[in-house]
Design an enzyme around this catalytic site. Structure first.
Site, PDB file in Angstrom:
ATOM      1  N   ASP A  95     -11.052   0.050  11.916  1.00  0.00           N
ATOM      2  CA  ASP A  95     -11.241  -1.028  10.959  1.00  0.00           C
ATOM      3  C   ASP A  95     -12.279  -1.966  11.589  1.00  0.00           C
ATOM      4  O   ASP A  95     -12.490  -1.936  12.800  1.00  0.00           O
ATOM      5  CB  ASP A  95      -9.902  -1.751  10.717  1.00  0.00           C
ATOM      6  N   ASP A 269      -3.355   4.051   5.412  1.00  0.00           N
ATOM      7  CA  ASP A 269      -2.880   3.709   6.767  1.00  0.00           C
ATOM      8  C   ASP A 269      -1.855   2.589   6.620  1.00  0.00           C
ATOM      9  O   ASP A 269      -2.006   1.724   5.734  1.00  0.00           O
ATOM     10  CB  ASP A 269      -4.032   3.225   7.657  1.00  0.00           C
ATOM     11  N   CYS A 307      15.334  16.630   7.625  1.00  0.00           N
ATOM     12  CA  CYS A 307      14.112  16.506   8.421  1.00  0.00           C
ATOM     13  C   CYS A 307      14.089  17.566   9.520  1.00  0.00           C
ATOM     14  O   CYS A 307      15.096  17.802  10.183  1.00  0.00           O
ATOM     15  CB  CYS A 307      14.048  15.106   9.049  1.00  0.00           C
ATOM     16  N   CYS A 309      12.103  17.388  12.192  1.00  0.00           N
ATOM     17  CA  CYS A 309      11.432  16.881  13.403  1.00  0.00           C
ATOM     18  C   CYS A 309      12.321  17.088  14.623  1.00  0.00           C
ATOM     19  O   CYS A 309      13.539  17.295  14.532  1.00  0.00           O
ATOM     20  CB  CYS A 309      11.057  15.407  13.221  1.00  0.00           C
ATOM     21  N   CYS A 312      15.414  14.850  14.912  1.00  0.00           N
ATOM     22  CA  CYS A 312      16.520  15.212  14.018  1.00  0.00           C
ATOM     23  C   CYS A 312      17.182  16.510  14.432  1.00  0.00           C
ATOM     24  O   CYS A 312      18.343  16.763  14.111  1.00  0.00           O
ATOM     25  CB  CYS A 312      16.018  15.293  12.586  1.00  0.00           C
ATOM     26  N   HIS A 338      10.265   9.861  14.710  1.00  0.00           N
ATOM     27  CA  HIS A 338      10.820  10.370  13.440  1.00  0.00           C
ATOM     28  C   HIS A 338      10.108   9.732  12.242  1.00  0.00           C
ATOM     29  O   HIS A 338       9.732  10.419  11.285  1.00  0.00           O
ATOM     30  CB  HIS A 338      12.326  10.096  13.342  1.00  0.00           C
TER      31      HIS A 338
HETATM   32  C1  LIG Z   1      -1.583  -4.499   5.614  1.00  0.00           C
HETATM   33  N1  LIG Z   1      -2.435  -4.780   4.509  1.00  0.00           N
HETATM   34  C2  LIG Z   1      -3.781  -4.715   4.633  1.00  0.00           C
HETATM   35  N2  LIG Z   1      -4.424  -4.286   5.750  1.00  0.00           N
HETATM   36  C3  LIG Z   1      -5.760  -4.416   5.474  1.00  0.00           C
HETATM   37  C4  LIG Z   1      -6.895  -4.166   6.246  1.00  0.00           C
HETATM   38  C5  LIG Z   1      -8.166  -4.449   5.707  1.00  0.00           C
HETATM   39  N3  LIG Z   1      -9.292  -4.226   6.474  1.00  0.00           N
HETATM   40  C6  LIG Z   1     -10.490  -4.534   5.979  1.00  0.00           C
HETATM   41  N4  LIG Z   1     -10.660  -5.054   4.716  1.00  0.00           N
HETATM   42  C7  LIG Z   1      -9.612  -5.278   3.897  1.00  0.00           C
HETATM   43  O1  LIG Z   1      -9.791  -5.753   2.763  1.00  0.00           O
HETATM   44  C8  LIG Z   1      -8.278  -4.967   4.387  1.00  0.00           C
HETATM   45  C9  LIG Z   1      -7.143  -5.205   3.599  1.00  0.00           C
HETATM   46  C10 LIG Z   1      -5.889  -4.922   4.151  1.00  0.00           C
HETATM   47  N5  LIG Z   1      -4.626  -5.081   3.649  1.00  0.00           N
END
Ligand SMILES: CNc1nc2cc3nc[nH]c(=O)c3cc2[nH]1
Length: 375
Positions: A95, A269, A307, A309, A312, A338
């Site tokens: 990210d 994610d 499950c 795994c 489990c 798990h």
């Molecule tokens: C847990 N919720 C959530 N995690 C995020 C991560 C993000 N990264 C970059 N840009 C986003 O708009 C963005 C939105 C998000 N909402």
């Protein structure tokens, strides 16, 4: 120019936007829809890379904000990027830090050039610009890197969202221009626009003009009601290229996976499975179970009888409850293992249901057993 990320659309569901696809990366082929375990600080908490491998994780997420602050991208670069540092040979997605600056850092100041902030760790001053974030993500060496964006809070005024959308598109263009390793790392744009559908469409179309190998849908799972998130999704995905992956950031729980897949999302994610595991809550086909509950003190069944795994097949609810109650570290290792397995296995069953043209049927079946009965 060779593209490091290639997406093949294998099948579209006849009764929803659900899709079955395949994402080829420099570190392996990822079947979609896919759930990506979150490894914020270069580790999926409590799990070793060989455990992630044995449960079938193909791609994990790490965070630019955290790794820039500690240990720093220079060290990770010298270790051979995240793959060398973690000794993980699967795919990695990073990210871009914008969201973390707004959810973690102090004293943030945002301008058209970028964001200045103070570290949540030691208060030191930092600034992120599209160019500096690309340099960090290039050094971390992830296979998929996110453009530097601004995720507006929820709720936010239309004027605020409009300004931040324009900034995010401008920053996406600057990211693309300053990306040093386009042949090794696929750069995804992030669609913003808040709850304003016309702005979502504008954001999508303007990012498509920049031609990214994949598109993330941002600005969701930030406190908005789930029905609103689902409606924004349903409106936004059709504007995105059908032959490119769609990634819903920060989502989600089991029901969110079904609702997102149904609305055309390929990649997810979420910290949920590993986060709730650390307070002893596990995901099972009959819903969540809080293992500290006294009802499990002499329950010798596995966490989830359905499950397969390793946890489990090896331990009982009684034993795991004991470990959690006794604050034994093995306890949260077992619940984390798990829960991540559960999410990966759920995604595998969702992929199989799309292949068998029974996605909506499987969703209904899962909801009834899990306790999300829609009635
Ligand atoms: C847990 N919720 C959530 N995690 C995020 C991560 C993000 N990264 C970059 N840009 C986003 O708009 C963005 C939105 C998000 N909402």
């Amino acid at each position: 120019m060779a593209q490091p990320i290639r997406f093949e659309l294998l099948r579209r569901d006849g009764h929803s936007q659900a899709r079955r696809g395949r994402l080829t990366t420099p570190h392996g082929v990822i079947e979609t829809p896919v759930f990506m375990p979150v490894g914020t600080q270069a580790t999926v908490k409590t799990m070793a890379p060989w455990e992630l491998k044995e449960i079938g994780a193909g791609i994990i997420l790490s965070n630019t904000y955290h790794l820039h602050l500690r240990p720093g991208e220079q060290l990770i670069d010298r270790a051979g990027g995240l793959h060398g540092f973690m000794n993980w040979d699967g795919a990695v997605l990073t990210d871009s830090g914008g969201f973390q600056v707004f959810s973690l850092a102090d004293l943030r100041k945002i301008t058209d050039d970028g964001v200045s902030f103070r570290s949540h760790l030691d208060g030191s001053s930092h600034s992120f610009t599209p160019e500096s974030v690309m340099a960090i993500e290039n050094a971390l060496g992830a296979d998929i890197i996110m453009a530097f964006d601004e995720c507006p809070p929820y709720p936010a005024t239309r004027a605020y969202v409009e300004t931040s959308l324009r900034r995010t598109v401008d920053w996406a263009q600057r990211c693309k221009a300053s990306h040093q390793r386009p042949e090794e790392q696929g750069l995804f744009g992030i669609v913003q626009g808040g709850e304003f559908l016309d702005l979502r469409k504008e954001a999508a179309l303007r990012l498509i003009d920049l031609d990214f190998p994949g598109y993330a849908i941002g600005g969701l799972s930030v406190g908005e009601p789930k029905p609103l998130m689902y409606d924004i999704l349903a409106y936004t995905t059709p504007w995105l290229p059908v032959d490119k992956p769609r990634y819903l950031m920060g989502v989600g729980s089991p029901d969110d996976l079904f609702e997102g897949v149904e609305r055309g999302v390929d990649m997810f994610d979420c910290v949920l499975p590993t986060r709730i595991a650390r307070n002893g809550t596990v995901l099972t086909s009959e819903g969540k179970r809080v293992m500290k509950n006294a009802r499990y003190s002499d329950d010798f069944l596995p966490l989830d009888p359905d499950c397969d795994c390793r946890v489990c097949k090896t331990f009982s609810r009684a034993y795991i409850r004991h470990l959690i109650k006794a604050d034994e570290v093995l306890g949260i290792r077992l619940t984390s293992y798990h829960n991540v397995y559960f999410m990966l296995d759920l995604m595998k069953r969702i992929r199989q249901s799309i292949e068998a043209d029974r996605f909506l049927g499987y969703k209904q079946e899962f909801y009834e057993r899990y306790g999300y009965n829609e009635k």
